[in-house]
Design an enzyme around this catalytic site. Sequence first.
Site, PDB file in Angstrom:
ATOM      1  N   LYS A  50     128.047  75.531  23.845  1.00  0.00           N
ATOM      2  CA  LYS A  50     128.255  74.455  24.776  1.00  0.00           C
ATOM      3  C   LYS A  50     127.365  73.269  24.424  1.00  0.00           C
ATOM      4  O   LYS A  50     127.545  72.165  24.928  1.00  0.00           O
ATOM      5  CB  LYS A  50     127.894  74.920  26.190  1.00  0.00           C
ATOM      6  N   GLY A  51     126.370  73.528  23.596  1.00  0.00           N
ATOM      7  CA  GLY A  51     125.307  72.563  23.356  1.00  0.00           C
ATOM      8  C   GLY A  51     125.738  71.199  22.848  1.00  0.00           C
ATOM      9  O   GLY A  51     125.114  70.192  23.157  1.00  0.00           O
ATOM     10  N   GLU A 106     127.309  69.606  15.717  1.00  0.00           N
ATOM     11  CA  GLU A 106     126.357  70.590  16.268  1.00  0.00           C
ATOM     12  C   GLU A 106     125.297  69.883  17.108  1.00  0.00           C
ATOM     13  O   GLU A 106     124.980  68.710  16.869  1.00  0.00           O
ATOM     14  CB  GLU A 106     125.646  71.298  15.105  1.00  0.00           C
ATOM     15  N   ASP A 107     124.717  70.612  18.055  1.00  0.00           N
ATOM     16  CA  ASP A 107     123.582  70.076  18.803  1.00  0.00           C
ATOM     17  C   ASP A 107     122.306  70.175  17.971  1.00  0.00           C
ATOM     18  O   ASP A 107     121.563  69.219  17.835  1.00  0.00           O
ATOM     19  CB  ASP A 107     123.422  70.793  20.156  1.00  0.00           C
ATOM     20  N   ASP A 110     119.262  75.276  13.320  1.00  0.00           N
ATOM     21  CA  ASP A 110     117.982  75.990  13.311  1.00  0.00           C
ATOM     22  C   ASP A 110     117.943  76.913  12.091  1.00  0.00           C
ATOM     23  O   ASP A 110     117.544  76.494  11.011  1.00  0.00           O
ATOM     24  CB  ASP A 110     117.867  76.743  14.638  1.00  0.00           C
ATOM     25  N   VAL A 160     113.538  73.098  22.075  1.00  0.00           N
ATOM     26  CA  VAL A 160     113.858  71.871  22.813  1.00  0.00           C
ATOM     27  C   VAL A 160     115.008  72.073  23.799  1.00  0.00           C
ATOM     28  O   VAL A 160     115.878  72.927  23.582  1.00  0.00           O
ATOM     29  CB  VAL A 160     114.209  70.704  21.856  1.00  0.00           C
ATOM     30  N   ASP A 166     120.019  73.949  25.974  1.00  0.00           N
ATOM     31  CA  ASP A 166     119.567  74.730  27.120  1.00  0.00           C
ATOM     32  C   ASP A 166     118.403  75.660  26.800  1.00  0.00           C
ATOM     33  O   ASP A 166     118.129  75.967  25.640  1.00  0.00           O
ATOM     34  CB  ASP A 166     120.708  75.616  27.626  1.00  0.00           C
ATOM     35  N   ARG A 172     120.445  71.596  30.463  1.00  0.00           N
ATOM     36  CA  ARG A 172     121.408  70.847  29.629  1.00  0.00           C
ATOM     37  C   ARG A 172     121.620  69.444  30.181  1.00  0.00           C
ATOM     38  O   ARG A 172     121.999  68.534  29.470  1.00  0.00           O
ATOM     39  CB  ARG A 172     122.760  71.563  29.605  1.00  0.00           C
TER      40      ARG A 172
HETATM   41  P1  IMP Z   1     121.276  78.542  14.250  1.00  0.00           P
HETATM   42  O1  IMP Z   1     122.479  79.406  14.003  1.00  0.00           O
HETATM   43  O2  IMP Z   1     120.007  79.360  14.202  1.00  0.00           O
HETATM   44  O3  IMP Z   1     121.199  77.335  13.363  1.00  0.00           O
HETATM   45  O4  IMP Z   1     121.343  78.096  15.757  1.00  0.00           O
HETATM   46  C1  IMP Z   1     122.141  77.137  16.211  1.00  0.00           C
HETATM   47  C2  IMP Z   1     122.338  77.243  17.697  1.00  0.00           C
HETATM   48  O5  IMP Z   1     121.227  77.840  18.394  1.00  0.00           O
HETATM   49  C3  IMP Z   1     122.423  75.856  18.250  1.00  0.00           C
HETATM   50  O6  IMP Z   1     123.746  75.382  18.202  1.00  0.00           O
HETATM   51  C4  IMP Z   1     121.889  76.011  19.658  1.00  0.00           C
HETATM   52  O7  IMP Z   1     122.934  76.341  20.542  1.00  0.00           O
HETATM   53  C5  IMP Z   1     120.902  77.154  19.578  1.00  0.00           C
HETATM   54  N1  IMP Z   1     119.521  76.646  19.487  1.00  0.00           N
HETATM   55  C6  IMP Z   1     118.699  76.696  18.413  1.00  0.00           C
HETATM   56  N2  IMP Z   1     117.512  76.117  18.670  1.00  0.00           N
HETATM   57  C7  IMP Z   1     117.573  75.670  19.942  1.00  0.00           C
HETATM   58  C8  IMP Z   1     116.651  74.939  20.782  1.00  0.00           C
HETATM   59  O8  IMP Z   1     115.520  74.563  20.402  1.00  0.00           O
HETATM   60  N3  IMP Z   1     117.096  74.665  22.035  1.00  0.00           N
HETATM   61  C9  IMP Z   1     118.328  75.025  22.496  1.00  0.00           C
HETATM   62  N4  IMP Z   1     119.211  75.690  21.738  1.00  0.00           N
HETATM   63  C10 IMP Z   1     118.856  76.011  20.468  1.00  0.00           C
END
Ligand code: IMP
Length: 184
Positions: A50-51, A106-107, A110, A160, A166, A172
């Site tokens: 949802k981000g 993407e939001d 990470d 964050v 969130d 959010r």
């Molecule tokens: P990744 O697969 O580890 O790159 O994670 C991506 C998803 O994790 C993002 O689209 C977010 O929904 C969530 N996410 C990662 N870090 C944060 C954060 O600091 N705050 C909120 N959501 C996060």
Amino acid sequence: MEKPETTIKVPEHFRVLYSPEDIAARVAEMAEDISADFEGKAVHLIGVLKGATVFLADLLRMLSIPATYDFLSVASYGDSTESTGVVRLIKDLDDPVESRDVIIVEDIVDTGLTLKYIEELMRNRKVSSLSKCTFLDRPDRRKVHVEMDYVGFTIPDCYVVGYGLDFEQKWRQLPGIYAINQPT
Ligand code: IMP
């Protein structure tokens, strides 16, 4: 008429990283870059629920080229701040993406696992071009390499919230980006 103050109160330990004004300025620049890169074409934005909803809505309205959008949903985190490392599709797109100029929105990137998964999913669907856009990039915790085309802000290793992001589904609605822990 005076604008009402509607922003919810945040806990004392939340630290502002980017104000609504910082965000609006950066999103406008990103939209300008995308509009220039795809001049004469139409783009199809794929938002990751949802981000990315808040960012996508702002970005979309700043584009000066024709744009459509769709959403998909994947799970990787649950209600924790640590990635499980497992990504699975929860909601697929409504519309076909074949032969379209697709931009994944993407939001935050990470570990990169979510983006990698969606990238492969899209490539298998024979898109005309695939670009990757994220509002925030946190490269410190990357587990897989992902090449980004558009990045709003690169942030240090702190969790964050706000602007669609969130913590346990909350915060959010905040119009700015807040760090809720210190960089490690
Ligand atoms: P990744 O697969 O580890 O790159 O994670 C991506 C998803 O994790 C993002 O689209 C977010 O929904 C969530 N996410 C990662 N870090 C944060 C954060 O600091 N705050 C909120 N959501 C996060």
